[in-house]
Design a protein around this motif. Structure first.
Motif, PDB file in Angstrom:
ATOM      1  N   THR A  63       0.839  -1.208   0.000  1.00 27.52           N
ATOM      2  CA  THR A  63       0.000   0.000   0.000  1.00 27.52           C
ATOM      3  C   THR A  63       0.868   1.250   0.000  1.00 27.52           C
ATOM      4  O   THR A  63       0.545   2.243  -0.673  1.00 27.52           O
ATOM      5  CB  THR A  63      -0.935   0.025   1.220  1.00 27.52           C
ATOM      6  OG1 THR A  63      -0.158  -0.254   2.382  1.00 27.52           O
ATOM      7  CG2 THR A  63      -2.058  -0.961   1.101  1.00 27.52           C
ATOM      8  N   ASP A  64       1.974   1.192   0.737  1.00 30.13           N
ATOM      9  CA  ASP A  64       2.877   2.338   0.797  1.00 30.13           C
ATOM     10  C   ASP A  64       3.472   2.624  -0.581  1.00 30.13           C
ATOM     11  O   ASP A  64       3.516   3.776  -1.033  1.00 30.13           O
ATOM     12  CB  ASP A  64       3.984   2.037   1.814  1.00 30.13           C
ATOM     13  CG  ASP A  64       4.649   3.296   2.300  1.00 30.13           C
ATOM     14  OD1 ASP A  64       3.945   4.312   2.420  1.00 30.13           O
ATOM     15  OD2 ASP A  64       5.878   3.277   2.540  1.00 30.13           O
ATOM     16  N   PHE A 114       0.837   4.011  -2.867  1.00 32.33           N
ATOM     17  CA  PHE A 114       0.531   5.417  -2.581  1.00 32.33           C
ATOM     18  C   PHE A 114       1.620   6.337  -3.105  1.00 32.33           C
ATOM     19  O   PHE A 114       1.352   7.354  -3.753  1.00 32.33           O
ATOM     20  CB  PHE A 114       0.357   5.595  -1.067  1.00 32.33           C
ATOM     21  CG  PHE A 114       0.088   7.009  -0.668  1.00 32.33           C
ATOM     22  CD1 PHE A 114      -1.134   7.608  -0.976  1.00 32.33           C
ATOM     23  CD2 PHE A 114       1.044   7.763  -0.008  1.00 32.33           C
ATOM     24  CE1 PHE A 114      -1.390   8.920  -0.623  1.00 32.33           C
ATOM     25  CE2 PHE A 114       0.803   9.073   0.345  1.00 32.33           C
ATOM     26  CZ  PHE A 114      -0.423   9.654   0.037  1.00 32.33           C
ATOM     27  N   LYS A 115       2.879   5.935  -2.850  1.00 35.89           N
ATOM     28  CA  LYS A 115       3.987   6.780  -3.299  1.00 35.89           C
ATOM     29  C   LYS A 115       4.064   6.825  -4.821  1.00 35.89           C
ATOM     30  O   LYS A 115       4.424   7.846  -5.397  1.00 35.89           O
ATOM     31  CB  LYS A 115       5.305   6.270  -2.706  1.00 35.89           C
ATOM     32  CG  LYS A 115       5.442   6.684  -1.253  1.00 35.89           C
ATOM     33  CD  LYS A 115       6.715   6.251  -0.630  1.00 35.89           C
ATOM     34  CE  LYS A 115       6.741   6.737   0.829  1.00 35.89           C
ATOM     35  NZ  LYS A 115       7.767   6.088   1.604  1.00 35.89           N
ATOM     36  N   GLY A 171       1.480   6.712  -6.684  1.00 34.34           N
ATOM     37  CA  GLY A 171       0.397   7.632  -7.036  1.00 34.34           C
ATOM     38  C   GLY A 171       0.809   9.076  -6.846  1.00 34.34           C
ATOM     39  O   GLY A 171       0.335   9.967  -7.559  1.00 34.34           O
ATOM     40  N   LEU A 172       1.702   9.337  -5.893  1.00 34.86           N
ATOM     41  CA  LEU A 172       2.139  10.712  -5.635  1.00 34.86           C
ATOM     42  C   LEU A 172       3.085  11.216  -6.709  1.00 34.86           C
ATOM     43  O   LEU A 172       3.085  12.387  -7.059  1.00 34.86           O
ATOM     44  CB  LEU A 172       2.860  10.778  -4.285  1.00 34.86           C
ATOM     45  CG  LEU A 172       2.003  10.622  -3.025  1.00 34.86           C
ATOM     46  CD1 LEU A 172       2.893  10.655  -1.798  1.00 34.86           C
ATOM     47  CD2 LEU A 172       0.958  11.714  -2.934  1.00 34.86           C
ATOM     48  N   ASN A 202       2.915  16.478  -1.723  1.00 30.51           N
ATOM     49  CA  ASN A 202       3.152  15.060  -2.026  1.00 30.51           C
ATOM     50  C   ASN A 202       4.390  14.544  -1.291  1.00 30.51           C
ATOM     51  O   ASN A 202       4.387  13.435  -0.754  1.00 30.51           O
ATOM     52  CB  ASN A 202       3.342  14.855  -3.527  1.00 30.51           C
ATOM     53  CG  ASN A 202       2.022  14.975  -4.276  1.00 30.51           C
ATOM     54  OD1 ASN A 202       0.963  15.018  -3.656  1.00 30.51           O
ATOM     55  ND2 ASN A 202       2.088  15.042  -5.582  1.00 30.51           N
ATOM     56  N   ASN A 206      -2.216   5.382   5.914  1.00 31.31           N
ATOM     57  CA  ASN A 206      -2.159   5.423   4.453  1.00 31.31           C
ATOM     58  C   ASN A 206      -3.486   5.909   3.868  1.00 31.31           C
ATOM     59  O   ASN A 206      -3.507   6.713   2.928  1.00 31.31           O
ATOM     60  CB  ASN A 206      -1.823   4.024   3.953  1.00 31.31           C
ATOM     61  CG  ASN A 206      -1.035   4.078   2.683  1.00 31.31           C
ATOM     62  OD1 ASN A 206      -1.598   4.311   1.636  1.00 31.31           O
ATOM     63  ND2 ASN A 206       0.278   3.894   2.786  1.00 31.31           N
TER      64      ASN A 206
END
Lengths: 488, 219
Positions: free
Chosen positions: A353-354, A357-358, A360-361, B52, B93
């Protein structure tokens, strides 16, 4: 206020000051000598006293180390002898408990062989009763009588027939005996095999007896406490210390890997960002605690399995209680291994998930598309396997740990003796240096005031010349101090 | 016996206090002030990159708030989004996802623009917010050209209290007037540094290349 008498000339000022001070220095010579001598003696004696005390402490410690070392050696030898006896007992129980049956079988074989042998005996056919009649008839004179000739002819024919029958009977009997002898061979082989097996067992027993003899000899040597045995045991302890230390280091490496496997997912259980004193994150502390509990359970497991002997109370438990404890330790270890498997899955999920997410950033997030499939499951499967295996693998660290602890006692004891002796030597050296420093200082003082001393000597020699006496040497004043010196 | 019990209580209390103290000391709180005045509105994309970066860097338990700087900024209403990330990494998250989604509001808010730029008001609000979090490491990030412009009624000539807070000015762009006389730019920076330090800030930094944000949060 300046010390310089002539401010423009410091050197001359110093010389003038020295000349002014010279009579005072001469006057104070004896007290200064006494003070320096006293201080040197005090320092020297104190240091030598310390050195002496350290030497005695080292001797006491060495004696104690020796006792412990020999006790450990005796314990090891006793265990080795016990193990050999157990092996012999096992051998005897395994092989000799079947010995009566073996003996019975052997006797059966021998009886059978004897019977067969008896049957094989060649029995000559009994002489027929009519032989005497034949002998009588054979004695009849040949008178040419036709009747008698006919009679004899008939008797001869009959005898030929009977002879042929007897010979055939004899041959049949011999053939039967040969067959019996043929059956004899397997029994003979069986007897041979049985005796070989017995011989092998006896040989095993003999080897065990030789090992026991060797161990007993070692035990006796240890019991005698000879210097050689002490050296051998110390050397052996040193080697064990190094090897077990190496294995422990490998074990700690495994524990470290295990720690990082579970530290991150632990934050999901105990909360991330929670800190305990000293900058330690609560999740890391929890992971450490789990690993320590696993190590403890592994230690108990090894202890209850009697692989190690660190806790005499566990070792002395009765078998039933010990077995229960073993199962309890194993169950806890198994559950913790299961928890680690779950944490491995959790870790993978958190990282996934991390990463997602990253990704996606970042601007190029959509560009990097990672292929999904069974290949992606390999890391998590690997983590799960590691999480399950490492706790059990860590349990075996208990064995080198035991060796390390016992060997460390010897190694550190020997090291401590060496350190104490070195310190004692340094103190003794310091005592000698202090004594010589005192002497040197007195001579230096005399060297500084050499001028008044020369004058004194001249005056004394003049007076002695006048009085006819030998002048007293200036250096003789230091004699009492030298006499009281304890340098050795 | 009672002495032992008392000693145990004292020890437990001390350990608890140490733990609490440590917990606060390791938590981070970041307050990002984004200038939405007309001269700076074009830089919002860079602000998004900063956000971000912060979302990717902050850990569970940390606090993040994003506020806009407009004509009068000493108000909670100017905080576009704020959150303290949960202790559970998975939940944290999800919060980051939600925070990122809220950032669309910043662009909406920026479209309106503002006639003046009340940086001081924004900093006062930021200090108040950060002190309430009780975090050990407090940071105000000012994404602005640091050119304060106030209307006549707004009073900002007041002392600030930024004790224990570090202030980082990000992407301090040069104005047209700075190009004419560069001393104006350096003078502006020096003015803010002096003011911030006098307010008790633990650190003052200027980072114009936002690719080097790890200098602030890396250590």
């Amino acid at each position: 206020m300046s010390w310089m008498i002539l401010p423009e000339n410091p050197a001359l000022s110093a010389v003038l000051l020295f000349l002014i001070a010279l009579p005072f220095l001469y006057g104070a010579r004896r007290p200064v000598h006494d003070v320096v001598g006293s201080l040197a003696r005090a320092a020297s004696q104190a240091l030598r006293l310390g050195a002496h005390w350290l030497e005695r402490a080292a001797q006491t410690l060495r004696a104690r180390n020796r006792l412990v070392l020999l006790a450990q050696g005796r314990e090891e030898a006793t265990q080795a002898i016990e193990r050999e006896f157990e092996r012999v007992t096992g051998l005897v129980q395994r092989d000799l408990q079947g010995y009566p049956a073996l003996q019975r079988r052997l006797l059966d074989h021998i009886t059978r062989i004897e019977e067969d042998y008896a049957k094989c005996g060649e029995v000559p056919p009994p002489p027929p009763e009519w032989v005497r009649a034949v002998e009588t008839i054979a004695g009849i004179q040949n008178t040419g009588d036709g009747l008698a000739q006919k009679l004899l002819q008939d008797i001869g024919d009959s005898l030929d027939k009977i002879y042929a029958r007897v010979v055939a009977e004899y041959r049949r009997s011999s053939e039967a005996r040969h067959k019996i002898l043929g059956k004899f061979v397997p029994f003979g082989r069986a007897v041979n095999d049985t005796l070989t097996r017995v011989d092998r067992n006896i040989e095993g027993l003999r080897e065990s007896a030789a090992r026991i003899d060797a161990q007993m000899e070692r035990y006796e040597q240890i019991h005698s406490g000879s210097e050689q045995v002490e050296h051998t045991l110390t050397s052996s302890a040193g080697i064990q210390f190094a090897i077990s230390g190496l294995v422990l280091a490998v074990g700690f490496g495994g524990a470290f890997v295990n720690f990082w496997l579970i530290a991150r997912p632990m934050s999901a259980m105990v909360g991330g960002g929670e800190y305990i004193a000293g900058g330690l994150e609560a999740a890391q502390v929890a992971a450490l605690v789990i690993i320590l509990v696993e190590a403890t359970m592994g230690l108990f497991l090894m202890e209850t399995l009697r692989f190690t002997h660190l806790f005499p109370r566990i070792h002395n438990l009765n078998d039933r209680m010990r077995r229960r404890m073993m199962w309890a330790a194993f169950a806890i270890l198994f559950i913790l291994a299961g928890v680690e498997v779950a944490l491995a899955v959790m870790r993978d999920q958190i990282i996934a998930t991390d990463v997602a997410f990253k990704r996606g950033l970042s601007d190029a997030g959509t560009a990097a598309v990672v292929a999904e499939g069974w290949v992606m499951k390999i890391p998590v499967a690997g983590q799960m396997i590691l999480g399950f295996i490492l706790p059990f693998a860590l349990a075996f660290v208990a064995v080198p740990l035991e060796y390390f602890i016992f060997a460390a006692r010897t190694v550190f004891g020997a090291g401590l003796v060496l350190a104490i002796r070195t310190l004692g030597f340094v103190l003794r050296l310091g005592g000698n240096v202090a004594w010589h420093a005192g002497k040197t200082l007195r001579l230096l003082y005399d060297a500084i005031i050499f001028l008044p001393l020369l004058i004194e000597r001249a005056v004394l020699s003049q007076r002695a010349g006048a009085a006819g006496q030998i002048p007293r040497s200036v250096s003789a004043e230091t004699a009492p101090l030298r006499k009281t010196g304890t340098l050795s | 016996m009672s002495r032992v019990v008392r000693l145990t209580f004292v020890l437990v209390a001390l350990i608890g206090l140490a733990a609490c103290g440590d917990k606060q000391a390791h938590q981070r709180a970041v307050y990002l002030l984004v200038d939405t005045s007309g001269t700076y509105a074009g830089e919002l994309d860079k602000a998004q990159r900063v956000i971000n970066y912060l979302l990717g860097t902050l850990n569970p338990g940390d606090t993040l708030a994003v506020a806009r700087v407009k004509s009068r900024s000493f108000s909670e209403k100017d905080i576009v989004a704020k959150t303290t990330f949960a202790k559970d990494p998975l939940q944290a998250n999800n919060q980051k996802h939600a925070f990122k989604a809220k950032m669309a509001l910043l662009k909406e808010a920026a479209k309106a623009g503002s006639a003046y730029t009340d940086i001081t008001g924004g900093m006062l609000q930021a200090a108040e917010f950060l002190n309430e979090t009780g975090a050990g490491r407090k940071t105000i990030l000012i994404f602005s050209d640091m050119q304060e412009e106030l209307d006549q009624k707004t009073i900002r000539d007041i002392p600030m209290n930024l004790t224990g807070i570090r202030v980082v000015a990000l992407n301090v762009t040069k104005l047209n007037t700075d190009n004419v006389d560069p001393r104006r730019y350096s003078g502006r920076i020096e003015f803010w540094e002096k003011r911030v330090r006098e307010a008790g800030a633990s650190e003052w930094r200027v980072i114009n290349d936002i690719e080097r944000l790890e200098r602030v949060f890396g250590g």
